[in-house]
Each structure stands twice: as C-alpha cells, then as structure tokens.
Scaffold this motif. Structure first.
Motif, PDB file in Angstrom:
ATOM      1  N   LEU A  89     -61.854 -17.544 -21.220  1.00  0.00           N
ATOM      2  CA  LEU A  89     -60.487 -17.013 -21.211  1.00  0.00           C
ATOM      3  C   LEU A  89     -60.748 -17.586 -22.541  1.00  0.00           C
ATOM      4  CD1 LEU A  89     -61.072 -19.761 -18.727  1.00  0.00           C
ATOM      5  CD2 LEU A  89     -59.963 -16.943 -18.628  1.00  0.00           C
ATOM      6  N   ALA A  90     -60.558 -18.604 -23.731  1.00  0.00           N
ATOM      7  CA  ALA A  90     -60.115 -19.476 -25.155  1.00  0.00           C
ATOM      8  C   ALA A  90     -59.550 -17.296 -25.839  1.00  0.00           C
ATOM      9  CB  ALA A  90     -60.032 -20.330 -25.202  1.00  0.00           C
ATOM     10  N   VAL A  91     -61.468 -17.139 -25.892  1.00  0.00           N
ATOM     11  CA  VAL A  91     -61.052 -15.290 -27.271  1.00  0.00           C
ATOM     12  C   VAL A  91     -60.067 -14.345 -26.028  1.00  0.00           C
ATOM     13  CG1 VAL A  91     -62.609 -14.958 -27.889  1.00  0.00           C
ATOM     14  CG2 VAL A  91     -63.022 -16.508 -27.509  1.00  0.00           C
ATOM     15  N   ARG A  92     -60.391 -14.449 -24.879  1.00  0.00           N
ATOM     16  CA  ARG A  92     -59.527 -13.717 -24.548  1.00  0.00           C
ATOM     17  C   ARG A  92     -57.718 -13.916 -24.803  1.00  0.00           C
ATOM     18  NH1 ARG A  92     -59.200  -8.258 -23.528  1.00  0.00           N
ATOM     19  NH2 ARG A  92     -57.722  -7.719 -21.563  1.00  0.00           N
ATOM     20  N   ALA A  93     -57.664 -14.767 -24.783  1.00  0.00           N
ATOM     21  CA  ALA A  93     -56.144 -15.487 -24.640  1.00  0.00           C
ATOM     22  C   ALA A  93     -55.720 -14.901 -26.771  1.00  0.00           C
ATOM     23  CB  ALA A  93     -55.501 -16.499 -24.524  1.00  0.00           C
ATOM     24  N   GLN A  94     -56.508 -15.703 -27.151  1.00  0.00           N
ATOM     25  CA  GLN A  94     -56.781 -15.229 -28.320  1.00  0.00           C
ATOM     26  C   GLN A  94     -56.148 -13.734 -28.657  1.00  0.00           C
ATOM     27  OE1 GLN A  94     -59.650 -17.483 -30.725  1.00  0.00           O
ATOM     28  NE2 GLN A  94     -58.878 -19.587 -30.299  1.00  0.00           N
ATOM     29  N   ARG A 108     -57.683 -10.139 -12.759  1.00  0.00           N
ATOM     30  CA  ARG A 108     -59.525 -10.160 -13.236  1.00  0.00           C
ATOM     31  C   ARG A 108     -59.193 -10.939 -14.823  1.00  0.00           C
ATOM     32  NH1 ARG A 108     -64.254  -8.414 -11.768  1.00  0.00           N
ATOM     33  NH2 ARG A 108     -62.986  -8.287  -9.184  1.00  0.00           N
ATOM     34  N   TYR A 109     -59.766 -11.862 -14.805  1.00  0.00           N
ATOM     35  CA  TYR A 109     -60.397 -12.168 -16.361  1.00  0.00           C
ATOM     36  C   TYR A 109     -62.019 -12.972 -15.987  1.00  0.00           C
ATOM     37  CZ  TYR A 109     -55.211 -14.432 -15.187  1.00  0.00           C
ATOM     38  OH  TYR A 109     -54.198 -14.697 -15.262  1.00  0.00           O
ATOM     39  N   PRO A 110     -61.786 -13.335 -17.252  1.00  0.00           N
ATOM     40  CA  PRO A 110     -63.388 -12.872 -18.124  1.00  0.00           C
ATOM     41  C   PRO A 110     -64.095 -14.472 -17.291  1.00  0.00           C
ATOM     42  CG  PRO A 110     -61.818 -13.134 -19.939  1.00  0.00           C
ATOM     43  CD  PRO A 110     -61.151 -13.264 -18.407  1.00  0.00           C
ATOM     44  N   ARG A 154     -41.541 -34.387  -8.783  1.00  0.00           N
ATOM     45  CA  ARG A 154     -40.325 -35.411  -9.207  1.00  0.00           C
ATOM     46  C   ARG A 154     -40.312 -35.272 -10.568  1.00  0.00           C
ATOM     47  NH1 ARG A 154     -41.187 -39.926  -4.608  1.00  0.00           N
ATOM     48  NH2 ARG A 154     -40.591 -38.625  -2.844  1.00  0.00           N
ATOM     49  N   ILE A 155     -40.424 -34.412 -11.657  1.00  0.00           N
ATOM     50  CA  ILE A 155     -39.436 -34.624 -12.789  1.00  0.00           C
ATOM     51  C   ILE A 155     -38.964 -33.654 -12.820  1.00  0.00           C
ATOM     52  CG2 ILE A 155     -42.340 -34.367 -12.905  1.00  0.00           C
ATOM     53  CD1 ILE A 155     -42.244 -31.940 -14.013  1.00  0.00           C
ATOM     54  N   PRO A 156     -38.079 -34.185 -14.248  1.00  0.00           N
ATOM     55  CA  PRO A 156     -36.937 -33.336 -15.060  1.00  0.00           C
ATOM     56  C   PRO A 156     -36.503 -31.914 -14.661  1.00  0.00           C
ATOM     57  CG  PRO A 156     -37.116 -35.518 -15.861  1.00  0.00           C
ATOM     58  CD  PRO A 156     -38.433 -34.900 -14.879  1.00  0.00           C
ATOM     59  N   GLU A 157     -35.376 -31.222 -13.640  1.00  0.00           N
ATOM     60  CA  GLU A 157     -35.334 -30.216 -14.288  1.00  0.00           C
ATOM     61  C   GLU A 157     -35.242 -29.111 -15.656  1.00  0.00           C
ATOM     62  OE1 GLU A 157     -31.738 -26.833 -12.709  1.00  0.00           O
ATOM     63  OE2 GLU A 157     -32.380 -29.209 -11.742  1.00  0.00           O
ATOM     64  N   GLY A 158     -36.319 -28.275 -15.907  1.00  0.00           N
ATOM     65  CA  GLY A 158     -35.949 -27.613 -17.379  1.00  0.00           C
ATOM     66  C   GLY A 158     -37.267 -28.395 -17.860  1.00  0.00           C
ATOM     67  N   SER A 159     -37.782 -29.210 -17.272  1.00  0.00           N
ATOM     68  CA  SER A 159     -38.912 -29.999 -18.044  1.00  0.00           C
ATOM     69  C   SER A 159     -40.188 -28.577 -17.809  1.00  0.00           C
ATOM     70  CB  SER A 159     -39.387 -31.056 -17.196  1.00  0.00           C
ATOM     71  OG  SER A 159     -39.720 -31.290 -16.548  1.00  0.00           O
ATOM     72  N   LEU A 160     -40.540 -27.633 -16.890  1.00  0.00           N
ATOM     73  CA  LEU A 160     -41.541 -26.512 -16.178  1.00  0.00           C
ATOM     74  C   LEU A 160     -41.030 -25.464 -17.325  1.00  0.00           C
ATOM     75  CD1 LEU A 160     -42.567 -28.174 -13.567  1.00  0.00           C
ATOM     76  CD2 LEU A 160     -43.719 -29.208 -15.345  1.00  0.00           C
ATOM     77  N   THR A 161     -41.829 -24.770 -17.273  1.00  0.00           N
ATOM     78  CA  THR A 161     -42.438 -23.811 -17.584  1.00  0.00           C
ATOM     79  C   THR A 161     -43.293 -22.833 -17.215  1.00  0.00           C
ATOM     80  OG1 THR A 161     -41.098 -23.649 -19.653  1.00  0.00           O
ATOM     81  CG2 THR A 161     -42.213 -21.683 -19.557  1.00  0.00           C
ATOM     82  N   VAL A 162     -43.106 -22.132 -15.907  1.00  0.00           N
ATOM     83  CA  VAL A 162     -44.179 -21.223 -14.696  1.00  0.00           C
ATOM     84  C   VAL A 162     -44.504 -19.698 -15.879  1.00  0.00           C
ATOM     85  CG1 VAL A 162     -45.346 -20.093 -12.507  1.00  0.00           C
ATOM     86  CG2 VAL A 162     -43.935 -22.468 -13.613  1.00  0.00           C
ATOM     87  N   THR A 163     -45.355 -19.102 -16.728  1.00  0.00           N
ATOM     88  CA  THR A 163     -45.818 -18.124 -17.066  1.00  0.00           C
ATOM     89  C   THR A 163     -46.896 -17.476 -15.928  1.00  0.00           C
ATOM     90  OG1 THR A 163     -45.989 -19.302 -19.366  1.00  0.00           O
ATOM     91  CG2 THR A 163     -47.549 -17.486 -19.058  1.00  0.00           C
ATOM     92  N   VAL A 164     -47.356 -16.122 -15.877  1.00  0.00           N
ATOM     93  CA  VAL A 164     -47.639 -15.208 -15.022  1.00  0.00           C
ATOM     94  C   VAL A 164     -48.566 -13.883 -15.217  1.00  0.00           C
ATOM     95  CG1 VAL A 164     -45.759 -13.853 -15.105  1.00  0.00           C
ATOM     96  CG2 VAL A 164     -47.155 -14.248 -12.909  1.00  0.00           C
ATOM     97  N   ALA A 207     -52.520 -17.534 -18.587  1.00  0.00           N
ATOM     98  CA  ALA A 207     -52.415 -16.459 -17.015  1.00  0.00           C
ATOM     99  C   ALA A 207     -51.801 -15.019 -17.613  1.00  0.00           C
ATOM    100  CB  ALA A 207     -51.660 -17.208 -15.900  1.00  0.00           C
ATOM    101  N   ARG A 208     -50.926 -15.263 -18.406  1.00  0.00           N
ATOM    102  CA  ARG A 208     -50.647 -13.964 -19.127  1.00  0.00           C
ATOM    103  C   ARG A 208     -51.708 -13.043 -19.838  1.00  0.00           C
ATOM    104  NH1 ARG A 208     -45.522 -13.300 -23.366  1.00  0.00           N
ATOM    105  NH2 ARG A 208     -46.071 -11.289 -23.875  1.00  0.00           N
ATOM    106  N   TYR A 209     -51.946 -13.981 -21.210  1.00  0.00           N
ATOM    107  CA  TYR A 209     -52.920 -13.587 -21.829  1.00  0.00           C
ATOM    108  C   TYR A 209     -54.464 -13.358 -22.119  1.00  0.00           C
ATOM    109  CZ  TYR A 209     -48.678 -13.717 -25.220  1.00  0.00           C
ATOM    110  OH  TYR A 209     -47.653 -13.126 -25.931  1.00  0.00           O
ATOM    111  N   SER A 210     -55.086 -14.662 -20.992  1.00  0.00           N
ATOM    112  CA  SER A 210     -56.271 -14.346 -20.720  1.00  0.00           C
ATOM    113  C   SER A 210     -56.699 -13.024 -20.020  1.00  0.00           C
ATOM    114  CB  SER A 210     -56.745 -15.956 -20.172  1.00  0.00           C
ATOM    115  OG  SER A 210     -56.911 -16.442 -21.576  1.00  0.00           O
TER     116      SER A 210
END
Length: 277
Positions: A259-264, A252-254, A39-49, A109-112
């Motif tokens: 996680l943060a280091v992998r993403a960077q 697969r993720y570390p 129940r949040i405004p349309e356009g307020s979410l971005t789903v990253t895959v 989800a993408r970079y890690s």
C-alpha cells in the motif's frame, strides 16, 4: 489513528463529493456526521476519498480514509462496528456507511488505489424504461449498436493523453491508463458500459461514453473516436452525457504490504491539485 470507510450513496441530491460552501456534498455530510459522533471540534477532520465523484454521480462502493485522534475511538472491532451504525444514524438515507475499520499501514484511499471501475447504464428502447430506476439509468431515444460502441471503445484502451475527454485543471496531468472499456446488455436489456482505469480526470467517463454513443447511433464512425483521442483537445462533437447514469462500482487496492509503495508511486507522478473523479 487512520480509519478506512467503505460507503455508498445516491448522488442525485448532492453537488458531488467535494465540499463546496453553501452546497450539499457527500464529503460535507460524512465529515459532519463523523464529527458529531466522535464529539470532536468542527473542522478537525479531513476525509479523503478514492474518487471525487461529480454532481449527480452515484457510488456503490466508494472508499475513503480519515485520521482521527487516538483517544476519540476505541480500536476494538466491535466498537468500530457501533461507530458505523452511529454514523448512519446521523446521515440521511441517501448515504450509507458499509464498514469502518482501522486502515492498514500505508493505506491512502486516493493514492494507494490500483484502479477504479465505473458503470454507465442506458435504456435505449421504450420497453427498457423503468421509472423505479430513473435515477441511475439514462433514457435514450434511439437504439444503440452495442457492437459498434465496443469497436470504438477498444481503440481508446491503453496509456494515452485523454485531454480530449477531460475538463482541464491547472497543473493537472490528463495522462491515464484506460484498462477496460466495453458494453454489454444486462438481463433486463439495459446497455451497461464498464469503464476501468488507474484514475479518471474531471468528466472523463461521461465524455468517453458520449463519444462512443455517437458511434452507436451511427452518426459517427469508429475511426472518429480515435481521431478525437489523438486530437488532445475537447471536440465539440463529443457530448458529455448526464451524470445520473454513472455509478462508481469498485475501487481496487494492492496487498497491505504494497500500500505505502503504491501511494508513493502514484503521488510522485501527479500534482497535488489533481484528483481522480
């Protein structure tokens, strides 16, 4: 608050993952369902895959994340479980959320991600053609030599510039590390290609499959596959096979602490316009 979403979908009726105006996509359906339930405004979410699948490609184990307002969802695990059930109640049945939970610190989800693994399934004999699996298995009219395909596939493994197998995107690198590429027949006789890499560029998996299928038919030599790779440009002899035979099987993720280091590290060596698919 960042949430991790594990989901699966039949890609047949979708124009891929990424939102496109006027077209049905997995990202659009999932975002809309989350917006409705929270129940949040349309356009307020971005789903990253983790992997932006193309039109018609399926996913058995896709991973995504979304940042939501802290007051829009309770942290309690049981309430997040109910959130997943409520989201599934809004989604059509060709998309299913398996789990929603708080993302570990540093998770992207993408970079890690360490790697993605796909499977491509081919029925290369009349007796193998199962109409119940027509949406996930490619029907092929000629017998394929799996051993020859494995020989060709082995020459492509490693860190390379895969420009010959990728659809060019402005400013995006085509250098990838192909970790696994082999073919095995399952218990039913279906020929299954297992393709694993740190990431994939646009149409890469289907072009790789098309390349070794030509070898499996006997139309091309094992050495030809190596020549395509080193040519670093699209070869008209490589057929990009249909999307419906392809399924994302695993991401697969570390360990959480990494996680943060992998993403960077991942973000630093890619442009902002590039996305694995």
């Amino acid at each position: 608050m960042r949430l991790r979403i594990d989901l699966a979908y039949d890609g047949t009726e979708f124009r891929g993952w990424a939102t496109q105006p006027g077209l049905r996509t997995v990202q659009e359906d999932l975002t809309s369902a989350l917006t409705t339930v929270l129940r949040i405004p349309e356009g307020s979410l971005t789903v990253t895959v983790a992997g932006r699948t193309d039109a018609g490609v399926h996913a058995r184990a896709q991973v995504a994340h979304v940042d939501v307002p802290d007051d829009s969802v309770a942290v309690a695990a049981d309430q997040l479980y109910r959130l997943g059930r409520r989201v599934n109640g809004v989604l059509d049945r060709d998309v299913r959320v398996h789990h929603i939970g708080p993302a570990a610190e540093g998770f992207d989800a993408r970079y890690s991600a360490l790697w993605r693994r796909y499977a491509y399934r081919i029925a290369d004999a009349p007796a193998l053609i199962d109409p119940l699996r027509r949406r996930e298995v490619l029907r092929w009219g000629r017998h394929l030599d799996g051993d020859a395909m494995n020989e060709a596939a082995a020459t492509l493994i490693g860190l390379h510039d895969f420009a010959a197998f990728c659809k060019k995107r402005e400013g995006a690198t085509t250098i990838r590390t192909l970790l696994e590429f082999d073919w095995r027949r399952d218990d039913s006789g279906i020929l299954v290609g297992h393709v694993q890499a740190d990431a994939f560029c646009h149409s890469m998996v289907r072009a790789l499959v098309g390349c070794v299928v030509a070898v499996g038919e006997g139309r091309r030599s094992v050495a030809w596959a190596t020549g395509v790779l080193t040519g670093k440009q699209r070869d008209q002899g490589v057929t990009v096979v249909p999307a419906h035979g392809l399924t994302l099987e695993e991401v697969r993720y570390p360990e959480d602490a990494e996680l943060a280091v992998r993403a960077q590290q991942t973000a630093a060596r890619r442009t902002s316009t590039e996305a694995p698919a």
